[in-house]
Scaffold this active site. Structure first.
Site, PDB file in Angstrom:
ATOM      1  N   GLY A   1       0.868  -1.168   0.134  1.00  0.00           N
ATOM      2  CA  GLY A   1      -0.096  -0.102   0.030  1.00  0.00           C
ATOM      3  C   GLY A   1       0.876   1.318  -0.144  1.00  0.00           C
TER       4      GLY A   1
ATOM      5  CE  LYS B   1       8.350  -3.736  -9.172  1.00  0.00           C
ATOM      6  NZ  LYS B   1       8.620  -4.070  -7.806  1.00  0.00           N
TER       7      LYS B   1
ATOM      8  CG  ASP C   1       5.835  -1.291  -7.297  1.00  0.00           C
ATOM      9  OD1 ASP C   1       6.871  -1.084  -7.993  1.00  0.00           O
ATOM     10  OD2 ASP C   1       5.977  -1.543  -5.945  1.00  0.00           O
TER      11      ASP C   1
ATOM     12  CG  ASP D   1      -1.740  -6.907  -4.712  1.00  0.00           C
ATOM     13  OD1 ASP D   1      -1.597  -8.158  -4.597  1.00  0.00           O
ATOM     14  OD2 ASP D   1      -0.877  -6.086  -4.685  1.00  0.00           O
TER      15      ASP D   1
ATOM     16  CG  ASP E   1      -6.371 -12.146 -11.980  1.00  0.00           C
ATOM     17  OD1 ASP E   1      -6.303 -11.208 -12.703  1.00  0.00           O
ATOM     18  OD2 ASP E   1      -5.549 -13.460 -12.320  1.00  0.00           O
TER      19      ASP E   1
END
Length: 222
Positions: free
Chosen positions: A64, A173, A133, A92, A108
């Site tokens: 978080g 990322k 991320d 998430d 998902d």
């Protein structure tokens, strides 16, 4: 030296580096759940991505820290508990401790049930910014790891194509190594402007880097 002894030595070295990491200390002092908050902070301060009033989606949000940063930036006074000006949706597959003002949906986002929940929160709106991320569990087998990283990047881009405003941005990322150039090409095929970014908060030993895509290209032109 046995494999077990080597592993113990590596873990001890990692723990030493972690404890003495200035960003870990700063995160503790400023109330962030992880040092990762400062990676997004650097990217945002360089490119001016986050603004009050926006709708932002945080992919792979747990634990978080990125949602915390977004929450503070989108509060008029920048305070953690200040009045939120905007909408933050965090997604998430793992659980995440609640953050005031952040809508967290566990699951998902490729699955219909969660996607329906996301669409319900979006309420017909498009996101100004999508941040990801997300990272796979790396196996050390380069070809397999590259494929896993590529898959997550593809998922983030696909989400952006469906839910991002044409003038919006995606931060994702990835890792330098096998397949990196192909992922840069994929970003360039989907965004008018693409900027690579290696935050100072990323560990020196890490191959981690970020790509920022701005100005979404229409799907039919791909």
């Amino acid at each position: 030296m046995s494999t077990k002894a080597k592993s113990k030595k590596v873990n001890k070295a990692w723990l030493h580096d972690h404890i003495n990491d200035p960003y870990v200390k700063l995160a503790t002092r400023e109330g962030y759940r992880a040092r990762a908050a400062y990676k997004l902070k650097e990217i945002d301060e360089s490119l001016g991505l986050v603004k009050p009033g926006q709708l932002v989606v945080d992919l792979g949000s747990t634990p978080g820290a990125w949602s915390q940063y977004l929450r503070r930036r989108m509060s008029p006074e920048g305070a953690a508990a200040g009045e939120l000006n905007g909408t933050i949706i965090a997604l998430d597959i793992l659980p995440m401790e609640p953050i005031e003002g952040v809508t967290f949906l566990q699951g998902d986002f490729r699955e219909a049930e969660l996607l329906e929940q996301v669409l319900g929160v979006l309420a017909g709106r498009k996101a100004d910014l999508v941040v990801s991320d997300m990272a796979p569990n790396l196996s050390g087998i380069h070809s397999a790891d590259a494929a896993r990283v590529a898959h997550l990047i593809e998922l983030a881009i696909d989400f952006a194509q469906h839910h991002l405003k044409p003038e919006g941005a995606l931060v994702a990322k990835l890792f330098h190594g096998s397949g990196y150039d192909e992922l840069v090409k994929l970003f360039k095929a989907n965004f008018r402007t693409v900027k690579p970014f290696k935050p100072k908060a990323s560990r020196d030993k890490s191959s981690e880097t970020f790509l920022v895509g701005m100005g979404l290209k229409a799907q039919e032109t791909l």
